[in-house]
Every structure is written in structure tokens, then in C-alpha cells.
Scaffold this motif. Structure first.
Motif, PDB file in Angstrom:
ATOM      1  N   GLN A 137      -1.382  -0.842  -1.711  1.00 44.54           N
ATOM      2  CA  GLN A 137      -0.222  -1.021  -2.568  1.00 44.54           C
ATOM      3  C   GLN A 137       0.052   0.199  -3.454  1.00 44.54           C
ATOM      4  N   LYS A 140       1.883   2.618  -1.432  1.00 44.36           N
ATOM      5  CA  LYS A 140       3.237   2.131  -1.183  1.00 44.36           C
ATOM      6  C   LYS A 140       4.128   2.430  -2.379  1.00 44.36           C
ATOM      7  N   ASN A 167       6.475 -11.435   1.501  1.00 40.77           N
ATOM      8  CA  ASN A 167       6.484 -10.255   0.643  1.00 40.77           C
ATOM      9  C   ASN A 167       7.891  -9.821   0.251  1.00 40.77           C
ATOM     10  N   SER A 170       8.613  -8.230  -3.255  1.00 39.10           N
ATOM     11  CA  SER A 170       8.294  -6.833  -3.534  1.00 39.10           C
ATOM     12  C   SER A 170       9.457  -5.919  -3.152  1.00 39.10           C
TER      13      SER A 170
END
Length: 217
Positions: A137, A140, A167, A170
Motif C-alpha cells: 500500500q 501504491k 477495494n 480506495s
């Protein structure tokens, strides 16, 4: 006193020769004009030395942009010419997430260089699958922050992210945090259907469809 033995055949041959000479002279004139036209048009092109000089300048500008983007993404700096010289690059000495970031930096540097070049038609900047499956993450966030910070202002940016329906939150957070909520989000297959890129046309955006068909025709 001279006598001329003129026959029909000799007369015809003379006429043919005269016409051939006329045609040859006419064609030579046409070819000479074409040669002058071509030579004048070629004057608008750079010489080999000028092209090489321009390449060196572009390569230096690319190197500056590329190394700056690599630094922004937290990638180890590349030093060898074969990895940073625009016209010599064939591969990078990295793998995994670091390679993924390096290629991203390369694409952004090249796209920025095109943006700075006058007289070139600009296509939308397309980035496919900006997240690898094994990217954590924090990386990302670093990647999407980099894209939001350096996205082109003179053309569209199209990017794809492989995310599941679970997800989806996000994706909206990325949009709000890094794109000021201005990105148009399209979830292919609503995040649940496979091979759903092409769907039955529902009649929406008819104006754009008509405009596209008019341009094609």
C-alpha cells in the motif's frame, strides 16, 4: 548544285526526331523544376550534424527529467549512460517494484519531453495497470501521488487500476486526495463481472458518437 534526296520516309524520320527532341526537352524542363522543388523542400530538413546536435540536446533534457522522476519515486539513481541516455536505453538493471517505478518514471519523462517539443501532435497519455499485484500500500500511495503531481496539463490522462469491488473505496480516496475529485471513474464490469470491457451500447453520449463517426467518414 546539290540535290536533296528527300523521300517520305526521310521526311517522316525527321518529323519524329524533331518531336522526340521536343518531348525530351519538355521532360527535362519538368524534371529540372521538380528537382528544384525537392531541393527547396529539403532545405527545411536538418542536416545530419544538426540532427545529432538536436539528439544530444533532447537526450540531456530527458536525462534531467528522468533522474528527477526517479528521485521523486524513491528509486536508486541510475548512473550508466545505457540506462539514462534516451537513444541508448534498452533495459533497466532493476526488478519488481523498483523496475515498475523506473518504467513509470521513463514514461513520464518521455511524455514530458514530447510536451516540450513544438509541432508534435499530442495523444492522450495512457498508463495501463499502474499497480502490480505484489505492490504494498505504501508504494501504491507513492505511485498514485507521483501521477497526480506530474500529470500532463495539455492532454488527457487515462490510467487503469486493477482493483476488486471490495477495494472500491480506495479508488475514490485516490481521486479526492491526488486528483482533487476531478477524475472520471469508470469501473469496468462493476468490479464483479469478468471480460466486461465491451458492453451493449445503451444510447448514452450520442453526441460524441456522432462526432466520432463524422470524423471517421
Amino acid at each position: 548544285m546539290f540535290k536533296h534526296n528527300i523521300s517520305f520516309d526521310s521526311w517522316l524520320n525527321n518529323k519524329v526526331n524533331i518531336q522526340l527532341i521536343h518531348d525530351i526537352r519538355y521532360k527535362l524542363g519538368v524534371l529540372s523544376n521538380e528537382k528544384i522543388t525537392i531541393e527547396n523542400s529539403l532545405k527545411g530538413f536538418k542536416t545530419e550534424e544538426e540532427v545529432q546536435k538536436s539528439r544530444i540536446s533532447k537526450s540531456k533534457e530527458f536525462e534531467r527529467l528522468f533522474l528527477g522522476y526517479i528521485d521523486d519515486l524513491g528509486v536508486k539513481t541510475l548512473k550508466e549512460d545505457r540506462y539514462i541516455s534516451l537513444y541508448n536505453i534498452s533495459a533497466f538493471p532493476s526488478q519488481g517494484v523498483e523496475l515498475h517505478k523506473t518504467v513509470l518514471a521513463y514514461n513520464f519523462a518521455l511524455n514530458k519531453l514530447i510536451e516540450k517539443t513544438d509541432g508534435i501532435h499530442r495523444f492522450p497519455f495512457m498508463l495501463d495497470a499502474i499497480f502490480k499485484e505484489d505492490i504494498e500500500q505504501s508504494n501504491k500511495n507513492a505511485i498514485i501521488e507521483f501521477i497526480g503531481k506530474n500529470k500532463p496539463n495539455d492532454t488527457q490522462l487515462l490510467l487503469s487500476i486493477a482493483e476488486t469491488k471490495e477495494n472500491e473505496k480506495s479508488i475514490h480516496e485516490y481521486n479526492e486526495k491526488y486528483f482533487n475529485g476531478m477524475a472520471k471513474l469508470i469501473c469496468i464490469g462493476e468490479g464483479v463481472r469478468e471480460r466486461a470491457f465491451l458492453t451493449q451500447y445503451d444510447g448514452s453520449m450520442e453526441v460524441y458518437l456522432d462526432e466520432t463517426l463524422n470524423i471517421i467518414n
